[in-house]
Design an enzyme around this catalytic site. Structure first.
Site, PDB file in Angstrom:
ATOM      1  N   ARG A  91      33.767  -7.445 -13.033  1.00  0.00           N
ATOM      2  CA  ARG A  91      34.453  -7.907 -14.251  1.00  0.00           C
ATOM      3  C   ARG A  91      35.735  -8.648 -13.894  1.00  0.00           C
ATOM      4  NH1 ARG A  91      33.971  -2.918 -18.578  1.00  0.00           N
ATOM      5  NH2 ARG A  91      31.721  -2.728 -18.410  1.00  0.00           N
ATOM      6  N   ASP A 106      21.996   2.748 -16.063  1.00  0.00           N
ATOM      7  CA  ASP A 106      23.234   3.425 -15.672  1.00  0.00           C
ATOM      8  C   ASP A 106      23.715   4.315 -16.833  1.00  0.00           C
ATOM      9  OD1 ASP A 106      25.445   3.870 -13.974  1.00  0.00           O
ATOM     10  OD2 ASP A 106      26.600   2.232 -14.873  1.00  0.00           O
ATOM     11  N   GLY A 120      36.681   2.366 -14.158  1.00  0.00           N
ATOM     12  CA  GLY A 120      37.736   1.487 -14.652  1.00  0.00           C
ATOM     13  C   GLY A 120      38.724   1.040 -13.584  1.00  0.00           C
TER      14      GLY A 120
HETATM   15  P1  13P Z   1      33.826   1.117 -11.468  1.00  0.00           P
HETATM   16  O1  13P Z   1      34.489   1.168 -12.816  1.00  0.00           O
HETATM   17  O2  13P Z   1      34.718   1.706 -10.414  1.00  0.00           O
HETATM   18  O3  13P Z   1      33.369  -0.245 -11.110  1.00  0.00           O
HETATM   19  O4  13P Z   1      32.529   2.062 -11.525  1.00  0.00           O
HETATM   20  C1  13P Z   1      31.329   1.598 -12.092  1.00  0.00           C
HETATM   21  C2  13P Z   1      30.314   2.682 -12.256  1.00  0.00           C
HETATM   22  O5  13P Z   1      30.414   3.780 -11.752  1.00  0.00           O
HETATM   23  C3  13P Z   1      29.138   2.349 -13.076  1.00  0.00           C
HETATM   24  O6  13P Z   1      28.292   3.454 -13.229  1.00  0.00           O
HETATM   25  O1  G3H Z   2      29.911   3.259 -15.876  1.00  0.00           O
HETATM   26  C1  G3H Z   2      30.179   2.495 -16.796  1.00  0.00           C
HETATM   27  C2  G3H Z   2      30.111   1.044 -16.587  1.00  0.00           C
HETATM   28  O2  G3H Z   2      31.312   0.531 -16.131  1.00  0.00           O
HETATM   29  C3  G3H Z   2      29.575   0.331 -17.816  1.00  0.00           C
HETATM   30  O3  G3H Z   2      30.477   0.130 -18.836  1.00  0.00           O
HETATM   31  O4  G3H Z   2      29.389   0.601 -21.065  1.00  0.00           O
HETATM   32  O5  G3H Z   2      31.261  -1.054 -20.874  1.00  0.00           O
HETATM   33  O6  G3H Z   2      29.003  -1.592 -19.941  1.00  0.00           O
HETATM   34  P1  G3H Z   2      30.005  -0.508 -20.256  1.00  0.00           P
HETATM   35 ZN    ZN Z   3      29.321   5.304 -13.504  1.00  0.00          ZN
END
Ligand code: 13P
Ligand code: G3H
Ligand code: ZN
Length: 318
Positions: free
Chosen positions: A265, A82, A181
């Site tokens: 989370r 991701d 978020g």
């Molecule tokens: P949220 O913060 O809405 O859960 O989105 C997560 C996300 O897009 C990870 O790539």
């Molecule tokens: O898109 C972002 C995700 O919520 C991941 O966040 O880098 O804190 O794991 P993180």
């Molecule tokens: Zn994202």
């Protein structure tokens, strides 16, 4: 069964107007909670790992846990990077056995995003791995003034078509008003569905049939979890996510991957806060982490049944 690319998952999801959930993983209990829910619902799933989660879990443990999840569940699981920020992290994940990677060049200017995405696509495709890219920038928390600023970075439909043509990327994350978020909107939730429709149509008309579109920042910021966190000492105020009916609408319009991290989370934290408050004398981590796993499972089951509609999607992959 096992670790698979998202190709067939997206085809089936697009044909039947559901979406595949892409859930961020950070530890064993989160992986198990997600997988237990998917197993119960006979659902295909994408487990995705941010760069910081990759570092936190460490590659060896991460791969071991995800392979165990696939073997034990018998489900088709895609393992996805991701928001990969550069070629090197994408290459590392391809080499490790990830089945898809995201190269997020959205912070670069357009031509640099094209060049970087192309470089990742070439390497990944040569190794049987598919690629997601991002065009446009996800907004932050919006108020009247910032909505305009955010608007300027919504995905441009003509650019989206040009980008897909030039990069050969397999799926595209677009910006239509979601954000990462727990604080997505100050006022009413609003997504630019016209823009989504235009992007899908332009791709379809240009011969990219059922092109997979990805929605990031798609947590609903589940009020049940937020209330539970706050009831037991949390301070999560004015949190707001994407209403479930909007997510359902998006999945009927070409969005076939829906990213959720914040909701997981929140579920985990709510469970742990509740457990700690109600059982102050207990100190066995299996107690509170086990409760966290249960709440994650319940959340993901709810998402599959009521939001993304991927129950029995495993049958579509046979
Ligand atoms: P949220 O913060 O809405 O859960 O989105 C997560 C996300 O897009 C990870 O790539
Ligand atoms: O898109 C972002 C995700 O919520 C991941 O966040 O880098 O804190 O794991 P993180
Ligand atoms: Zn994202």
């Amino acid at each position: 069964m096992g670790l698979v690319t998202t190709k067939k998952m997206f085809e089936a999801a697009n044909n039947k107007h559901y979406a595949i959930g892409a859930f961020n993983i950070n530890n064993m209990e989160i992986i198990q909670g997600i997988i237990d829910a998917c197993k119960k619902e006979n659902s295909a799933v994408i487990l995705q790992v941010s760069k910081s989660a990759f570092k936190y879990m460490r590659p060896g443990y991460l791969m071991g846990m995800v392979k165990a999840a696939a073997e034990e569940s018998g489900l088709d699981i895609a393992l996805h990077l991701d928001h990969g920020e550069d070629f090197e992290i994408c290459k590392e994940c391809v080499d490790l056995g990830f089945t898809s990677v995201m190269i997020d060049g959205s912070h670069h200017d357009y031509e640099d995003n094209v060049a970087l995405t192309k470089q990742v696509v070439e390497y990944a495709h040569a190794h049987g791995v598919v690629v997601e890219a991002e065009l446009g920038k996800l907004a932050g928390v919006e108020d009247e003034v910032k909505v305009d600023a955010a608007n300027a970075t919504y995905t441009d439909p003509d650019q989206a078509l040009d980008f897909v043509k030039r990069t050969g990327v397999d799926s595209l994350a677009i910006a239509i008003g979601t954000s990462h978020g727990a604080y997505k909107f100050k006022g009413e939730a609003k997504l630019d569905f016209d823009r989504l429709e235009t992007i899908s149509k332009k791709l379809e008309d240009a011969g990219f049939h059922n092109y997979p579109i990805v929605l990031h920042g798609a947590s609903s910021v589940d009020p049940g979890s937020v209330d539970l966190c706050n009831k037991y000492g949390g301070q999560i105020n004015n949190a707001k996510g994407i209403p479930t009916d909007m997510l359902r609408k998006a999945s009927s319009m070409g969005v076939c991957k829906i990213n959720m991290d914040t909701d997981i989370r929140l579920a985990m934290t709510a469970a742990i806060r509740e457990f700690m408050a109600n059982k102050p004398a207990e100190f066995d981590p299996r107690g509170y982490l086990g409760k966290g796993r249960e709440y994650v499972q319940a959340l993901v089951e709810g998402k599959i049944k009521n939001v993304i509609g991927s129950s029995n999607s495993m049958d579509d992959l046979k």
